[in-house]
Design a protein around this motif. Structure first.
Motif, short mmCIF file in Angstrom:
data_model
loop_
_atom_site.label_atom_id
_atom_site.label_comp_id
_atom_site.label_asym_id
_atom_site.label_seq_id
_atom_site.Cartn_x
_atom_site.Cartn_y
_atom_site.Cartn_z
N ILE A 65 0.83 -1.21 0.00
CA ILE A 65 0.00 0.00 0.00
C ILE A 65 0.87 1.26 0.00
O ILE A 65 0.63 2.19 -0.76
N ALA A 66 1.90 1.27 0.84
CA ALA A 66 2.77 2.46 0.90
C ALA A 66 3.53 2.66 -0.41
O ALA A 66 3.66 3.78 -0.90
N SER A 67 4.01 1.57 -1.01
CA SER A 67 4.72 1.69 -2.29
C SER A 67 3.79 2.16 -3.39
O SER A 67 4.15 3.02 -4.20
N GLY A 68 2.59 1.59 -3.44
CA GLY A 68 1.61 2.02 -4.44
C GLY A 68 1.22 3.47 -4.27
O GLY A 68 1.13 4.23 -5.24
N PHE A 69 1.00 3.87 -3.01
CA PHE A 69 0.69 5.28 -2.73
C PHE A 69 1.85 6.16 -3.18
O PHE A 69 1.66 7.18 -3.84
N GLY A 70 3.06 5.76 -2.81
CA GLY A 70 4.24 6.54 -3.18
C GLY A 70 4.41 6.68 -4.66
O GLY A 70 4.72 7.76 -5.18
N ALA A 83 -2.37 -1.25 -6.17
CA ALA A 83 -1.26 -2.14 -5.84
C ALA A 83 -1.71 -3.24 -4.89
O ALA A 83 -1.38 -4.42 -5.07
N TRP A 84 -2.49 -2.88 -3.88
CA TRP A 84 -2.96 -3.88 -2.92
C TRP A 84 -3.86 -4.93 -3.57
O TRP A 84 -3.74 -6.12 -3.32
#
Length: 200
Positions: free
Chosen positions: A30-35, A62-63
């Protein structure tokens, strides 16, 4: 949306990825996709609200994608985190050139390389990738929080700003690496001897 609030959200997501990314596959995804969503929106000049919306959508997509291809989760996390790293790398070395073709080449190349590294070396590669990607997000967020004094961390001009931005990125990534190695030693399969060697 207030730029300071948007910047603080980015800093918070970056800190989670940098210091706790290996602790949870879901958090890392989730953090990578958000980023990735936010960084690409930011690179291409989206306003604060649009960049944050792209970040939220990126995290959600991403999730969901990882839920469908969980067997390839390490590869996918590597690709998404690598794209974050590639976007930050492009922003650091290019200044404000706005060359979309070069940005796409760098982001895709780094994402592919990181995906293969994550697939081959699993958690050890994800340790490096989450710390480097998270550190890049933190610097980008700090540049949004205080554009007059820290804006060069997000969009450095040629010269000393690029050097300082890169050194800050490397130092924060190293700090995240050390913290994650200590917090998640068992999950990473780090033996007591390896942990002692890191301290000395």
């Amino acid at each position: 949306m207030d730029p300071v609030v948007a910047g603080l959200v980015i800093v918070a997501v970056g800190l989670l990825l940098c210091f706790f990314g290996v602790g949870s596959v879901h958090l890392a995804v989730i953090a990578s996709g958000f980023g990735l969503g936010w960084m690409l929106g930011d690179l291409f000049g989206a306003n604060q609200s649009t960049a944050l919306l792209l970040g939220v959508l990126g995290g959600l997509v991403a999730w969901i994608a990882v839920a469908f291809v969980f067997k390839l989760a390490s590869f996918f996390i590597g690709i998404v985190t690598g794209a974050v790293i590639g976007a930050k790398l492009y922003g650091t070395v290019s200044g404000d050139s706005g060359n979309w073709v070069l940005a796409a080449i760098i982001v895709i190349a780094v994402a592919a390389a990181c995906g293969f590294l994550a697939d081959k070396y699993r958690r050890r590669a994800l340790l490096w990738l989450t710390t480097i990607g998270g550190a890049g997000l933190v610097l980008g967020g700090l540049g949004r929080v205080s554009p007059d004094t820290l804006g060069f961390l997000r969009d450095p001009s040629a010269g000393w700003e690029q050097v300082v931005s890169f050194l800050a990125w490397a130092a924060l990534a190293l700090a995240g690496w050390l913290v994650q190695r200590k917090l998640f030693a068992k999950r990473l399969g780090i033996t007591r001897g390896e942990a002692e060697a890191t301290k000395s």
